[in-house]
Design a protein around this motif. Structure first.
Motif, PDB file in Angstrom:
ATOM      1  N   PRO A 117       0.821  -1.221   0.000  1.00 32.61           N
ATOM      2  CA  PRO A 117       0.000   0.000   0.000  1.00 32.61           C
ATOM      3  C   PRO A 117       0.852   1.267   0.000  1.00 32.61           C
ATOM      4  CG  PRO A 117       0.065  -0.922   2.205  1.00 32.61           C
ATOM      5  CD  PRO A 117       0.811  -1.887   1.322  1.00 32.61           C
ATOM      6  N   ARG A 118       1.415   1.582  -1.171  1.00 33.58           N
ATOM      7  CA  ARG A 118       2.245   2.778  -1.320  1.00 33.58           C
ATOM      8  C   ARG A 118       2.230   3.224  -2.781  1.00 33.58           C
ATOM      9  NH1 ARG A 118       7.075   1.258  -3.932  1.00 33.58           N
ATOM     10  NH2 ARG A 118       7.821  -0.862  -3.494  1.00 33.58           N
ATOM     11  N   THR A 119       2.892   4.338  -3.041  1.00 33.20           N
ATOM     12  CA  THR A 119       3.030   4.858  -4.399  1.00 33.20           C
ATOM     13  C   THR A 119       4.047   4.025  -5.185  1.00 33.20           C
ATOM     14  OG1 THR A 119       2.389   7.141  -3.905  1.00 33.20           O
ATOM     15  CG2 THR A 119       3.914   6.813  -5.738  1.00 33.20           C
ATOM     16  N   TYR A 120       3.720   3.756  -6.433  1.00 34.71           N
ATOM     17  CA  TYR A 120       4.629   3.064  -7.348  1.00 34.71           C
ATOM     18  C   TYR A 120       4.825   3.917  -8.599  1.00 34.71           C
ATOM     19  CZ  TYR A 120       4.434  -1.380  -4.796  1.00 34.71           C
ATOM     20  OH  TYR A 120       4.554  -2.358  -3.836  1.00 34.71           O
ATOM     21  N   PRO A 121       6.018   3.882  -9.191  1.00 37.02           N
ATOM     22  CA  PRO A 121       6.227   4.579 -10.467  1.00 37.02           C
ATOM     23  C   PRO A 121       5.550   3.813 -11.596  1.00 37.02           C
ATOM     24  CG  PRO A 121       8.183   3.335  -9.898  1.00 37.02           C
ATOM     25  CD  PRO A 121       7.250   3.209  -8.725  1.00 37.02           C
ATOM     26  N   PHE A 122       5.195   4.513 -12.661  1.00 34.92           N
ATOM     27  CA  PHE A 122       4.665   3.866 -13.858  1.00 34.92           C
ATOM     28  C   PHE A 122       5.862   3.498 -14.732  1.00 34.92           C
ATOM     29  CE2 PHE A 122       2.729   3.399 -17.999  1.00 34.92           C
ATOM     30  CZ  PHE A 122       1.483   2.864 -17.721  1.00 34.92           C
ATOM     31  N   ALA A 123       6.426   2.322 -14.471  1.00 36.87           N
ATOM     32  CA  ALA A 123       7.675   1.913 -15.125  1.00 36.87           C
ATOM     33  C   ALA A 123       7.398   0.922 -16.247  1.00 36.87           C
ATOM     34  CB  ALA A 123       8.612   1.310 -14.089  1.00 36.87           C
ATOM     35  N   TYR A 124       6.530   1.311 -17.158  1.00 34.21           N
ATOM     36  CA  TYR A 124       6.083   0.379 -18.201  1.00 34.21           C
ATOM     37  C   TYR A 124       6.200   0.991 -19.598  1.00 34.21           C
ATOM     38  CZ  TYR A 124       4.176  -1.647 -13.964  1.00 34.21           C
ATOM     39  OH  TYR A 124       4.038  -2.150 -12.695  1.00 34.21           O
ATOM     40  N   GLU A 125       7.189   1.850 -19.776  1.00 33.22           N
ATOM     41  CA  GLU A 125       7.384   2.504 -21.067  1.00 33.22           C
ATOM     42  C   GLU A 125       7.607   1.477 -22.176  1.00 33.22           C
ATOM     43  OE1 GLU A 125       7.551   5.279 -23.925  1.00 33.22           O
ATOM     44  OE2 GLU A 125       7.150   5.748 -21.814  1.00 33.22           O
ATOM     45  N   LYS A 126       8.433   0.475 -21.919  1.00 29.20           N
ATOM     46  CA  LYS A 126       8.746  -0.536 -22.931  1.00 29.20           C
ATOM     47  C   LYS A 126       7.497  -1.330 -23.309  1.00 29.20           C
ATOM     48  CE  LYS A 126      13.186   0.309 -23.146  1.00 29.20           C
ATOM     49  NZ  LYS A 126      13.780   0.909 -24.369  1.00 29.20           N
ATOM     50  N   GLU A 127       6.699  -1.691 -22.300  1.00 32.63           N
ATOM     51  CA  GLU A 127       5.482  -2.458 -22.573  1.00 32.63           C
ATOM     52  C   GLU A 127       4.509  -1.654 -23.433  1.00 32.63           C
ATOM     53  OE1 GLU A 127       7.135  -4.242 -18.786  1.00 32.63           O
ATOM     54  OE2 GLU A 127       7.052  -2.283 -19.738  1.00 32.63           O
TER      55      GLU A 127
END
Length: 265
Positions: free
Chosen positions: A120-130
């Motif tokens: 339960p925390r903030t996550y980066p949107f690390a899906y540029e490649k996808e």
């Protein structure tokens, strides 16, 4: 929003066994109910299972609005429309964030909560490649093999490409399209930010099923799990990553089944 879903009816070989409750499965980003068939069939031994397609995924409608909060609202509508009372909610990744947010903002609604490999925390949107691997025009491609070769220029991991391609559909005319709202998801890059910035806490019995080698869980997450979900148990699957329901399926189902059996003895 009216969500698409697949129902797996309660089926148990013991005629005297009664269902322990209704299960709802919420998939992660780029996933769908289709990814959860094996887990859903396993859980149907305990009760009826609703494997849901969240907005912008699977067969559910596309919409420019995509946030954890609005997906929790979709879930509320889903429960009301189907008159599901006190379900057992299983959420993976994005679906886990939706499940936790829903529980924290709807106290007493859930019977149990199962969260797979997310905190339960903030996550980066690390899906540029996808996103890039699904953004090139599909006209002119005549096979999945050709599309996979193009996708491999952006995503080298075969497992991830195969996972994404579960949302690749061939039309009657032979052309391909993405069932995912790729454009909409690309423009929802803050979806995992500032979701849990309130003081609510939950007393719902909660299981955190975690991958021992997951990049999504860090040591400091455990304190937040305990602060927000005060009646939780954590089970870590050694060597597992983010997709333990695929990669470590046997032990995953064993741990899931053991917890459910212990909770309902």
């Amino acid at each position: 929003m009216k969500l698409s879903y697949k129902l797996y009816p309660f089926q148990n070989s013991d005629q005297n066994q009664k269902p322990i409750g209704d299960f709802i499965i919420l998939h992660g980003l780029f996933g769908s109910s289709k990814n959860w068939a094996t887990v859903a069939k396993y859980l149907s031994d305990f009760g009826p299972v609703y494997a849901v397609d969240q907005r912008n995924h699977g067969d559910s409608p596309h919409n420019e609005e995509h946030s954890i909060q609005v997906m929790a609202s979709d879930l509320e509508t889903f429960l009301k429309d189907l008159n599901i009372q006190n379900p057992i909610l299983l959420g993976h990744s994005m679906g886990g964030l939706v499940a936790m947010y829903f529980d924290l903002t709807h106290p007493g609604v859930l019977q149990k909560l199962i969260i797979q490999d997310i905190a339960p925390r903030t996550y980066p949107f690390a899906y540029e490649k996808e996103i890039q691997s699904m953004s090139f025009p599909l006209h002119g491609f005549t096979s999945r093999t050709e599309i996979d070769s193009e996708m491999a220029k952006y995503v080298h991991d075969t497992f991830i490409r195969q996972f994404l391609q579960m949302s690749l559909e061939r039309k009657e005319d032979g052309s391909y399209h993405w069932k995912l709202n790729v454009f909409g998801l690309d423009h929802a890059r803050r979806v995992f930010e500032d979701v849990f910035n309130f003081e609510n806490h939950s007393v719902t019995k909660t299981l955190f099923l975690l991958g021992g080698n997951s990049e999504y869980i860090r040591q400091s997450d455990y304190a937040e799990m305990d602060r927000l979900f005060q009646n939780n148990q954590k089970v870590t699957i050694p060597g597992g990553g983010h997709y333990i329901h695929f990669t470590h399926q046997k032990v995953y189902l064993e741990q899931l089944g053991n917890w459910l059996k212990n909770e309902f003895v």
